[in-house]
Design a protein around this motif. Structure first.
Motif, PDB file in Angstrom:
ATOM      1  N   GLN A 133     -34.256  15.705  40.460  1.00 19.91           N
ATOM      2  CA  GLN A 133     -33.859  17.153  40.915  1.00 19.91           C
ATOM      3  C   GLN A 133     -32.351  17.141  41.121  1.00 19.91           C
ATOM      4  O   GLN A 133     -31.861  16.519  41.967  1.00 19.91           O
ATOM      5  CB  GLN A 133     -34.813  17.585  42.157  1.00 19.91           C
ATOM      6  N   THR A 149     -30.309  27.038  39.632  1.00 26.23           N
ATOM      7  CA  THR A 149     -31.908  26.582  39.942  1.00 26.23           C
ATOM      8  C   THR A 149     -31.678  25.013  39.994  1.00 26.23           C
ATOM      9  O   THR A 149     -30.571  24.345  40.155  1.00 26.23           O
ATOM     10  CB  THR A 149     -32.699  26.975  38.632  1.00 26.23           C
ATOM     11  N   THR A 151     -33.352  21.184  38.414  1.00 26.99           N
ATOM     12  CA  THR A 151     -34.118  20.594  37.286  1.00 26.99           C
ATOM     13  C   THR A 151     -35.362  19.913  37.894  1.00 26.99           C
ATOM     14  O   THR A 151     -35.488  19.623  39.159  1.00 26.99           O
ATOM     15  CB  THR A 151     -33.373  19.526  36.547  1.00 26.99           C
ATOM     16  N   SER A 152     -36.508  19.782  37.289  1.00 29.46           N
ATOM     17  CA  SER A 152     -37.837  18.694  37.767  1.00 29.46           C
ATOM     18  C   SER A 152     -37.773  17.716  36.760  1.00 29.46           C
ATOM     19  O   SER A 152     -38.354  16.727  37.168  1.00 29.46           O
ATOM     20  CB  SER A 152     -39.092  19.594  37.184  1.00 29.46           C
ATOM     21  N   SER A 160     -36.145  20.317  32.228  1.00 30.25           N
ATOM     22  CA  SER A 160     -37.006  21.518  32.582  1.00 30.25           C
ATOM     23  C   SER A 160     -36.336  21.988  34.091  1.00 30.25           C
ATOM     24  O   SER A 160     -35.875  21.180  34.974  1.00 30.25           O
ATOM     25  CB  SER A 160     -38.331  20.778  32.685  1.00 30.25           C
ATOM     26  N   ARG A 162     -36.916  25.479  37.318  1.00 32.02           N
ATOM     27  CA  ARG A 162     -37.663  26.646  37.583  1.00 32.02           C
ATOM     28  C   ARG A 162     -36.700  27.712  37.269  1.00 32.02           C
ATOM     29  O   ARG A 162     -35.598  27.954  37.646  1.00 32.02           O
ATOM     30  CB  ARG A 162     -37.999  26.741  39.107  1.00 32.02           C
ATOM     31  N   SER A 164     -36.518  31.846  37.374  1.00 35.65           N
ATOM     32  CA  SER A 164     -36.803  33.231  38.007  1.00 35.65           C
ATOM     33  C   SER A 164     -36.893  34.369  37.251  1.00 35.65           C
ATOM     34  O   SER A 164     -37.535  35.265  37.260  1.00 35.65           O
ATOM     35  CB  SER A 164     -36.584  33.484  39.193  1.00 35.65           C
ATOM     36  N   ARG A 166     -36.434  35.280  33.209  1.00 33.07           N
ATOM     37  CA  ARG A 166     -36.307  34.648  31.883  1.00 33.07           C
ATOM     38  C   ARG A 166     -35.531  35.518  31.033  1.00 33.07           C
ATOM     39  O   ARG A 166     -35.792  36.849  31.040  1.00 33.07           O
ATOM     40  CB  ARG A 166     -37.677  34.299  31.489  1.00 33.07           C
ATOM     41  N   GLU A 195     -41.896  27.827  28.297  1.00 37.74           N
ATOM     42  CA  GLU A 195     -42.151  28.253  29.689  1.00 37.74           C
ATOM     43  C   GLU A 195     -43.767  28.431  29.894  1.00 37.74           C
ATOM     44  O   GLU A 195     -44.584  28.442  29.006  1.00 37.74           O
ATOM     45  CB  GLU A 195     -41.402  29.605  30.117  1.00 37.74           C
ATOM     46  N   ASP A 198     -46.196  28.838  35.567  1.00 32.71           N
ATOM     47  CA  ASP A 198     -45.748  28.389  37.096  1.00 32.71           C
ATOM     48  C   ASP A 198     -44.314  28.716  37.022  1.00 32.71           C
ATOM     49  O   ASP A 198     -43.740  28.402  38.266  1.00 32.71           O
ATOM     50  CB  ASP A 198     -46.263  26.763  37.313  1.00 32.71           C
ATOM     51  N   GLY A 199     -43.648  29.391  36.149  1.00 29.52           N
ATOM     52  CA  GLY A 199     -42.167  29.563  36.158  1.00 29.52           C
ATOM     53  C   GLY A 199     -41.477  28.362  36.050  1.00 29.52           C
ATOM     54  O   GLY A 199     -40.017  28.570  36.252  1.00 29.52           O
ATOM     55  N   VAL A 200     -41.920  27.444  35.241  1.00 34.35           N
ATOM     56  CA  VAL A 200     -41.080  26.405  34.710  1.00 34.35           C
ATOM     57  C   VAL A 200     -40.929  26.612  33.354  1.00 34.35           C
ATOM     58  O   VAL A 200     -41.687  27.002  32.296  1.00 34.35           O
ATOM     59  CB  VAL A 200     -41.813  24.960  35.022  1.00 34.35           C
TER      60      VAL A 200
END
Length: 377
Positions: A133, A149, A151-152, A160, A162, A164, A166, A195, A198-200
């Protein structure tokens, strides 16, 4: 984590040889005697390579097609076991990257599979995703402005996040972030790849500079287990060289569309350049087109050619490392529009058998002007 290989073959002698080779190369091997069991495993387990006996073409085609259709195996390196050189083109048309000739011998199989293993390692690391992250800034070109934002995960090819809001378009995006442990921020163009609900969103990097690519590659390497370290570079013999590319003699060439990093050395001169394999002749050699996006890259190759011409006959040292395999044909951008007979030969005569292609190379080498005229016709 060990490299894994699936072998679709019912010949016990071949399996014994491959088991010995894979053991020496530290590659885990699983066998399937028929297409049905191979397809089943490909849909449920990840393999870095798939070896298919092409004795029955329909069965081989079914297994190779299943490899490309399985999400976890679509980047697997495909190796075809074939009877004689006449079936080389058929194996490649089925989707194979490498071929192993029958009757199989331990030494030939091991030599050929060293290149495959280097590519397997590179592909796995290039597509690996490291869970991390870090803050990332997204800049949209459609008027939505900036978004901050986190990263995951990050890979060499993207990240990747999140997201909000797009963007309606998948293009016109820039990302900026700093890798953990680094003080040098990364900024590059990007596009949305996917995408979920879940908004990822998945973001793919586009037109990455060599500096950014190197930074990502080196950071990913620090996150990889010891067993994923790159194999030593492959030593090749230079037979033909132009400003746009080269032909390299090597017993274990890389597949067509493999991206390479080439290091060329002569006395005190060392030039590193990138290229993509355009022509591949198993157990013979490969033709590489240089990826020259700047004048400085072209000047470096020109400097090496002049040193080679003006030298005292000393042989150059050529080292090659795979940098990934592109499944889709990518047109390389090159500086200038000057006609290059060697590159023209790669593009127009790539389907020739090895012996005929090498004859064309010799003709071009001995009489460049006549060969250029013949090739352009």
């Amino acid at each position: 984590m060990s490299l894994r290989c699936l072998v679709a073959c019912s010949d016990e002698k071949i399996i014994r040889i491959l088991r010995r080779v894979m053991g020496d190369l530290e590659i885990e091997m699983e066998t399937c005697p028929d297409a049905e069991s191979a397809v089943y495993r490909l849909s449920r387990k990840r393999f870095e390579a798939v070896i298919v006996d092409c004795a029955e073409e329909e069965i081989a085609a079914q297994v190779l097609k299943s490899t490309r259709c399985a999400p976890c195996n679509k980047r697997a390196v495909a190796v075809a076991l074939i009877d004689g050189q006449k079936l080389v083109r058929s194996a490649f048309s089925l989707g194979a990257h490498f071929v192993l000739y029958k009757p199989l011998s331990t030494e030939r199989a091991k030599n050929s599979f060293r290149a495959a293993r280097a590519l397997m390692k590179r592909e796995r690391r290039r597509n690996a995703r490291i869970a991390v992250q870090v803050p990332v800034k997204l800049t949209l070109s459609n008027g939505d402005g900036h978004q901050q934002t986190t990263t995951s995960d990050i890979s060499e090819g993207g990240l990747s996040v999140r997201f909000s809001r797009r963007s309606k378009t998948s293009n016109g995006l820039r990302v900026q972030f700093t890798l953990p442990g680094s003080s040098q921020p990364i900024e590059c163009a990007a596009q949305f790849a996917w995408e979920n609900v879940d908004g990822v969103a998945g973001v793919r990097f586009v037109d990455v500079s060599e500096d950014v690519s190197k930074q990502l590659k080196e950071w990913m390497l620090t996150q990889s287990p010891e067993g994923d370290r790159d194999d030593p570079p492959t030593v090749c013999k230079l037979t033909d060289l132009s400003l746009g590319g080269c032909y390299l003699a090597v017993t274990a060439p890389f597949p067509v569309r493999t991206r390479l990093v080439l290091t060329m050395r002569l006395s005190q001169i060392e030039v590193q350049t990138r290229g993509v394999v355009r022509v591949m002749h198993p157990e013979v050699g490969m033709g590489v087109e240089f990826s020259q996006k700047t004048q400085a890259q072209k000047d470096n190759v020109d400097k090496f050619i002049k040193a080679l011409v003006n030298g005292d006959g000393q042989s150059p040292q050529l080292l090659v490392e795979p940098d990934g395999l592109e499944e889709i044909e990518v047109e390389e951008s090159r500086v200038g529009d000057a006609y290059d007979p060697l590159i023209d030969l790669f593009h127009k005569k790539s389907n020739l058998p090895a012996e005929a292609f090498l004859h064309e190379l010799r003709t071009q080498r001995q009489n460049p002007q006549a060969a250029a005229a013949a090739t352009s016709n």
